[in-house]
Design a protein around this motif. Structure first.
Motif, PDB file in Angstrom:
ATOM      1  N   ASP A 289       0.803  -1.222   0.000  1.00 37.27           N
ATOM      2  CA  ASP A 289       0.000   0.000   0.000  1.00 37.27           C
ATOM      3  C   ASP A 289       0.837   1.274   0.000  1.00 37.27           C
ATOM      4  N   ARG A 290       2.122   1.149   0.374  1.00 38.34           N
ATOM      5  CA  ARG A 290       2.943   2.352   0.523  1.00 38.34           C
ATOM      6  C   ARG A 290       3.275   3.015  -0.810  1.00 38.34           C
ATOM      7  N   GLY A 291       3.287   2.196  -1.894  1.00 40.53           N
ATOM      8  CA  GLY A 291       3.552   2.759  -3.215  1.00 40.53           C
ATOM      9  C   GLY A 291       4.911   3.425  -3.309  1.00 40.53           C
ATOM     10  N   LEU A 292       5.933   2.769  -2.756  1.00 45.36           N
ATOM     11  CA  LEU A 292       7.266   3.371  -2.743  1.00 45.36           C
ATOM     12  C   LEU A 292       7.906   3.319  -4.121  1.00 45.36           C
ATOM     13  N   THR A 293       8.800   4.260  -4.353  1.00 47.17           N
ATOM     14  CA  THR A 293       9.593   4.213  -5.577  1.00 47.17           C
ATOM     15  C   THR A 293      10.569   3.051  -5.480  1.00 47.17           C
ATOM     16  N   ALA A 294      11.088   2.622  -6.592  1.00 48.62           N
ATOM     17  CA  ALA A 294      11.970   1.451  -6.614  1.00 48.62           C
ATOM     18  C   ALA A 294      13.189   1.650  -5.723  1.00 48.62           C
ATOM     19  N   SER A 295      13.784   2.847  -5.751  1.00 47.48           N
ATOM     20  CA  SER A 295      15.003   3.065  -4.964  1.00 47.48           C
ATOM     21  C   SER A 295      14.730   2.998  -3.475  1.00 47.48           C
ATOM     22  N   ARG A 296      13.616   3.586  -3.015  1.00 46.88           N
ATOM     23  CA  ARG A 296      13.285   3.534  -1.599  1.00 46.88           C
ATOM     24  C   ARG A 296      12.817   2.145  -1.190  1.00 46.88           C
ATOM     25  N   GLU A 297      12.118   1.462  -2.088  1.00 45.87           N
ATOM     26  CA  GLU A 297      11.588   0.142  -1.762  1.00 45.87           C
ATOM     27  C   GLU A 297      12.718  -0.839  -1.487  1.00 45.87           C
ATOM     28  N   ASN A 298      13.825  -0.700  -2.203  1.00 49.84           N
ATOM     29  CA  ASN A 298      14.958  -1.583  -1.981  1.00 49.84           C
ATOM     30  C   ASN A 298      15.527  -1.438  -0.584  1.00 49.84           C
ATOM     31  N   TYR A 299      15.293  -0.291   0.033  1.00 48.71           N
ATOM     32  CA  TYR A 299      15.925  -0.026   1.319  1.00 48.71           C
ATOM     33  C   TYR A 299      15.007  -0.272   2.505  1.00 48.71           C
ATOM     34  N   THR A 300      13.738   0.163   2.404  1.00 55.20           N
ATOM     35  CA  THR A 300      12.895   0.175   3.593  1.00 55.20           C
ATOM     36  C   THR A 300      11.737  -0.801   3.572  1.00 55.20           C
ATOM     37  N   SER A 301      11.378  -1.394   2.459  1.00 54.23           N
ATOM     38  CA  SER A 301      10.216  -2.272   2.442  1.00 54.23           C
ATOM     39  C   SER A 301      10.648  -3.733   2.405  1.00 54.23           C
ATOM     40  N   LEU A 302       9.657  -4.631   2.448  1.00 55.18           N
ATOM     41  CA  LEU A 302       9.947  -6.054   2.365  1.00 55.18           C
ATOM     42  C   LEU A 302      10.578  -6.379   1.017  1.00 55.18           C
ATOM     43  N   LYS A 303      11.646  -7.149   1.082  1.00 56.19           N
ATOM     44  CA  LYS A 303      12.348  -7.484  -0.149  1.00 56.19           C
ATOM     45  C   LYS A 303      12.877  -8.911  -0.047  1.00 56.19           C
ATOM     46  N   PRO A 304      12.605  -9.778  -1.032  1.00 57.70           N
ATOM     47  CA  PRO A 304      13.189 -11.121  -1.008  1.00 57.70           C
ATOM     48  C   PRO A 304      14.706 -11.040  -1.180  1.00 57.70           C
ATOM     49  N   ALA A 305      15.406 -11.884  -0.451  1.00 58.52           N
ATOM     50  CA  ALA A 305      16.860 -11.943  -0.572  1.00 58.52           C
ATOM     51  C   ALA A 305      17.298 -13.375  -0.357  1.00 58.52           C
ATOM     52  N   ASN A 306      18.462 -13.712  -0.908  1.00 57.09           N
ATOM     53  CA  ASN A 306      19.039 -15.037  -0.730  1.00 57.09           C
ATOM     54  C   ASN A 306      19.968 -15.000   0.477  1.00 57.09           C
ATOM     55  N   VAL A 307      19.604 -15.738   1.524  1.00 54.81           N
ATOM     56  CA  VAL A 307      20.403 -15.793   2.740  1.00 54.81           C
ATOM     57  C   VAL A 307      20.810 -17.237   2.966  1.00 54.81           C
TER      58      VAL A 307
END
Length: 337
Positions: A289-307
């Motif tokens: 719902d936040r509608g973040l831009t791609a650059s901000r989304e990479n930093y502050t929103s949920l993001k899949p990552a390989n751990v």
């Protein structure tokens, strides 16, 4: 910021390739905390005695021909204890005679016992308290049980709730300088397995038959060396959260900036975030719902990552672990007296 890496072995790493490792892998599928937790051997049999720094020494500006005021850090001695949980699995020898792989059959039939142990231990990591149940161990909530004041209360964020329908989000740093599980001196970490062999037992009517019995025993405790490396978002009112009236992102940002460990690397610590499925679902919805831009989304929103070969959701690079051990019925965490 680096989070979980390969340089700091977890409980699972210690047992790969062994029978205990197979059991730990089974437990891990049900309890993601074991992906992150490390274990430390007690230094006093089943007790771990350590010193917690409660204050830094003072320093002063110097002047020529004048001495230096003496000061020292303030320390507090803490004893953390372990407890043990046991379960005995019994499999009818007649069933094993029909099984193509008797050892696998015994392990399969032990799964419910292992799951019950696992649920109890996951609950304990968050909620057990030796003040009320001395046979167990002291978990996280008993250490972060007030807001504000001196010490760990500074790491507790108020989620705005009241009453007894609250839940929490935890930021936990695993490391020997931060938080670690414990096991007694001279034993092994994790679940110990003992094959008790063939046993004669009786059914409900008193009639005898024979089983193969396996005993599972898990010694565990916990210590928090430095309270600044963890943070708890407490008092999240579940009803308000499900209604969309709790900004989880704002609360997580507050917790993140309380962490001492956000400035450390993966060599010295493993950081993870724990929440239950209801919280994670709302957080996911709020991220959309936040509608973040791609650059901000990479930093502050949920993001899949390989751990470590697994795809997980992350927040600011920190893995998020879903655990049903965190309840929706927590009492209010009060302000420190």
């Amino acid at each position: 910021m680096a989070t979980i890496g390969n340089s700091y072995p977890s409980l699972i790493d210690a047992y790969k390739g062994s029978m205990e490792g197979t059991v730990v892998e089974i437990l891990n599928r049900q309890n993601p905390i074991l992906d992150d937790a490390i274990a430390t051997q007690c230094n006093m049999d089943s007790v771990h005695r350590h010193m917690i720094r409660t204050g830094l020494p003072s320093v002063s500006w110097g002047r020529l021909y004048q001495g230096i005021p003496q000061s020292k850090a303030t320390m507090q001695q803490v004893d953390d204890t372990t407890g043990f949980l046991e379960a005995a699995s019994q499999v009818d020898t007649r069933l094993l005679a029909l099984a193509p792989d008797p050892a696998k059959q015994r392990l399969t039939d032990s799964a419910p016992y292992l799951e019950a142990m696992n649920q109890e231990m996951a609950t304990g990591i968050f909620y057990h308290d030796t003040a009320t149940t001395p046979e167990k161990f002291k978990g996280l909530a008993a250490r972060y049980n007030v807001r504000g004041g001196a010490g760990a209360g500074n790491q507790v964020i108020h989620g705005g709730g009241s009453g007894n329908d609250n839940t929490s989000i935890w930021f936990v740093t695993w490391g020997d300088h931060a938080t670690s599980l414990l096991y007694p001196k001279g034993t092994k970490a994790g679940v110990a397995i003992e094959d008790k062999g063939e046993q004669r037992v009786t059914d409900a009517n008193g009639n005898p038959y024979y089983v193969k019995e396996t005993l599972f025993r898990w010694h565990i405790g916990m210590f928090v060396k430095d309270w600044r490396y963890n943070a708890r978002i407490a008092n999240i009112d579940v009803s308000d959260m499900l209604a969309g009236n709790v900004d989880l992102w704002a609360l997580m940002r507050k917790a993140y900036y309380r962490l001492q460990s956000r400035r450390r690397d993966s060599i010295s610590s493993r950081i993870a975030i724990y929440m239950n499925r209801d919280v994670l679902e709302v957080l996911d919805a709020q991220s959309t719902d936040r509608g973040l831009t791609a650059s901000r989304e990479n930093y502050t929103s949920l993001k899949p990552a390989n751990v470590e070969g697994k795809e997980v959701l992350t927040y600011r690079g920190i893995p998020i672990r879903e655990t049903d051990a965190l309840l929706n019925t927590e009492a209010l965490v009060p302000v420190a007296a």
